[in-house]
Design a protein around this motif. Sequence first.
Motif, PDB file in Angstrom:
ATOM      1  N   ASP A  58      -9.493   4.556   4.119  1.00 13.75           N
ATOM      2  CA  ASP A  58      -9.351   4.038   2.755  1.00 13.75           C
ATOM      3  C   ASP A  58     -10.168   2.755   2.641  1.00 13.75           C
ATOM      4  O   ASP A  58      -9.885   1.778   3.337  1.00 13.75           O
ATOM      5  N   HIS A  67      -3.546   9.528   1.302  1.00 15.21           N
ATOM      6  CA  HIS A  67      -2.704   8.521   1.960  1.00 15.21           C
ATOM      7  C   HIS A  67      -1.771   9.132   2.992  1.00 15.21           C
ATOM      8  O   HIS A  67      -1.575   8.563   4.064  1.00 15.21           O
ATOM      9  N   HIS A  94       0.831  -1.207   0.000  1.00  9.97           N
ATOM     10  CA  HIS A  94       0.000   0.000   0.000  1.00  9.97           C
ATOM     11  C   HIS A  94       0.871   1.265   0.000  1.00  9.97           C
ATOM     12  O   HIS A  94       0.656   2.184  -0.791  1.00  9.97           O
ATOM     13  N   HIS A  98      -7.485  -2.540  -2.230  1.00  7.60           N
ATOM     14  CA  HIS A  98      -6.043  -2.718  -1.994  1.00  7.60           C
ATOM     15  C   HIS A  98      -5.675  -2.459  -0.523  1.00  7.60           C
ATOM     16  O   HIS A  98      -4.609  -2.861  -0.074  1.00  7.60           O
TER      17      HIS A  98
HETATM   18 MN   MN3 Z   1      -5.075   3.256  -0.739  1.00  2.00          MN
END
Ligand code: MN3
Length: 255
Positions: free
Chosen positions: A218, A131, A80, A222
């Motif tokens: 998130d 992120h 990630h 993924h």
């Molecule tokens: Mn992500």
Amino acid sequence: MQKSVIMPQHISRRRFLSQSTKTTVAVTAAGIAGADLLAGCVAPKVLGASSAFVGFEQTPLPYAYKDLEPVIDTMTMEIHYSKHAAGYATNLNDAAKAENVDKSKPLETIFSNMSAYSAKMRNNAGGHYNHELFWRCMKPNGGGQPTGQLLTSIHQSFGSVEAFQTQFTDAGKNRFGSGWAWLFADADKKLRIGSTPNQDNPLMSVSDVKGTPLLGLDVWEHAYYLKYQNKRPDYIAAWWKVVNWDFVEQRFASM
Ligand code: MN3
């Protein structure tokens, strides 16, 4: 312990402000972004934004890949951070070059006028910013309960922490496809919950929900598929155990 980490960065900031070569600015700006995110000690008058400043480069993960086990497994964290998030940062810089973006300005400058930029910029500026925020919304041995003014405001907006968590969880569970769940503060500093698709966020002029993101989750596959497969609700339920409430409170206080 926290001060020993933060203070050297503050010294760097003073050096940064007292020096003027372009090289120094470029190198040090990334450090400032990380320090401000961690410390919640943004200087709005300098940076021109009420929320934490995020630069164009990836900052170091504030813990090791393995440190959020068992909630988030080591391989998921490594892929990630070092593949997905790194890719957003690279592509953001490509887009910034192609679109003549002044990288000394905060990403908020782009978000507030998002429709003036390409889809590549929207996806990757959002991906990078979201992120950088997400990593700091988590910490080893996190979880527990929010405190202070944040707790008071959660009670005012949602009735209780449990009601807040239920509503936030639903925002993440019900996001169709890929995207994010958010706790954010609107223009009146009132707490709200919302969700955005893809890599959009509440700072973007094109977003349906608008405000200053405080806590982001998130919910792209993924972020959880290796450990939780299709069970996004299980991922969200476990994720509360690594939430960094200190960071969220500092962001709220710095608004
Ligand atoms: Mn992500």
